[in-house]
Design an enzyme around this catalytic site. Structure first.
Site, PDB file in Angstrom:
ATOM      1  N   GLU A  17      -4.596  -8.690   3.040  1.00 61.07           N
ATOM      2  CA  GLU A  17      -5.606  -8.350   4.040  1.00 61.07           C
ATOM      3  C   GLU A  17      -6.818  -9.275   4.024  1.00 61.07           C
ATOM      4  O   GLU A  17      -7.321  -9.690   5.082  1.00 61.07           O
ATOM      5  CB  GLU A  17      -6.054  -6.892   3.850  1.00 61.07           C
ATOM      6  CG  GLU A  17      -5.065  -5.863   4.365  1.00 61.07           C
ATOM      7  CD  GLU A  17      -3.901  -5.594   3.428  1.00 61.07           C
ATOM      8  OE1 GLU A  17      -3.064  -4.732   3.733  1.00 61.07           O
ATOM      9  OE2 GLU A  17      -3.826  -6.245   2.352  1.00 61.07           O
ATOM     10  N   GLU A  55       0.833  -1.207   0.000  1.00 55.36           N
ATOM     11  CA  GLU A  55       0.000   0.000   0.000  1.00 55.36           C
ATOM     12  C   GLU A  55       0.868   1.258   0.000  1.00 55.36           C
ATOM     13  O   GLU A  55       0.614   2.202  -0.760  1.00 55.36           O
ATOM     14  CB  GLU A  55      -0.933  -0.020   1.211  1.00 55.36           C
ATOM     15  CG  GLU A  55      -1.929  -1.161   1.152  1.00 55.36           C
ATOM     16  CD  GLU A  55      -3.232  -0.846   1.838  1.00 55.36           C
ATOM     17  OE1 GLU A  55      -4.198  -0.515   1.126  1.00 55.36           O
ATOM     18  OE2 GLU A  55      -3.284  -0.942   3.076  1.00 55.36           O
TER      19      GLU A  55
END
Length: 266
Positions: free
Chosen positions: A140, A120
């Site tokens: 995730e 990210e």
């Protein structure tokens, strides 16, 4: 020059090198790391002698994401920095480049793990170099979590949507070669040489006119979601003033005189 126990800061000429420094945890994010990162971005923005930033990790890893032990309630190292987070509840998003875009070019030098929050944060950098054994991925969903660091928005704008969705929805790891094939990184180099390559790129950036470099970066991002007509108008507004600078005149003069330019940010 700033830094914390989990983030080191050093200069390489006109390049500010920020190193995630928690190798025993594969550079999992900590409060100390986030505070150091945010302060590093501010230092780069505010110091006109800095022309580029290289972001890398210590100990053969880039960043393995959030500290899951802390998320499970086990506590996070660096509690002495919590007052900074209380004073600015957005600090962690700025540190991870979700809510902050440095005005200087940011080059990522990735070795080892660059997963979850690492991938990210990578999406907030401008140029990306990876060692051939680097691993990328957004894990995730495998933990029942959401990649809230910006990936559902940014990733599909940086790589083809089908690849973005596969990465987001499967949570599988990607090799450096796969990451390059889908456009997530620009260079794959032998292991242990990502930082060297990133610094070489930074030096090329540093040799260019700093006002021009910063204006070009700003234009690319601010026009990304505009129509072509609006984007071209914005480009003119951003670009024309560069031609009136002393640096622009120096660039032309240096070319005519066959010598390196001496830019003064003027």
């Amino acid at each position: 020059m700033g830094g914390t126990e989990h983030l080191t800061v050093r200069r390489e000429g006109a390049t500010l090198v920020l190193t995630l420094n928690r190798p025993q945890a594969k550079n999992a994010l900590s409060l100390a790391m986030l505070v150091g990162l945010y302060d590093g971005w501010l230092e780069a923005d505010e110091d006109d002698s800095v022309r580029s930033v290289v972001l890398t990790g210590a100990g053969g890893s880039f960043c393995s994401g959030m500290d899951l032990k802390a998320l499970a309630g086990k506590g996070m190292e660096g509690e002495q920095h919590r007052d900074r987070l209380k004073a600015d509840p957005d600090l962690h998003w700025k540190a991870m480049l979700r809510h902050h875009r440095p005005r200087k070019p940011v080059i990522a030098a990735v070795e080892g793990y660059c997963v979850a929050g690492g991938t990210e944060m990578l999406q907030g950098t401008d140029i990306r170099v990876a060692g051939e054994s680097a691993t990328f991925g957004l894990f995730e969903v495998r933990r029942g979590l959401f990649p809230i660091g910006g990936s559902t928005v940014r990733l599909q704008r940086q790589i083809p949507r089908t690849h973005a969705l596969e990465m987001l929805l499967t949570g599988r790891p990607y090799s450096a070669r796969e990451a390059a094939d889908i456009g997530l990184v620009g260079h794959v180099v032998p292991d242990g040489t990502a930082l060297k390559k990133a610094l070489e790129i930074a030096e090329r950036v540093n040799s260019c006119g700093p006002l021009a470099v910063e204006a070009v970066k700003a234009s690319v991002y601010e026009t990304a979601e505009l129509t072509e007509t609006d984007g071209l108008a914005a480009e003119l507004a951003r670009g024309w003033p560069v031609f009136d600078t002393a640096d622009a005149k120096e660039g032309a003069r240096a070319f005519a005189e066959k010598r390196p330019p001496r830019y003064r940010r003027a």
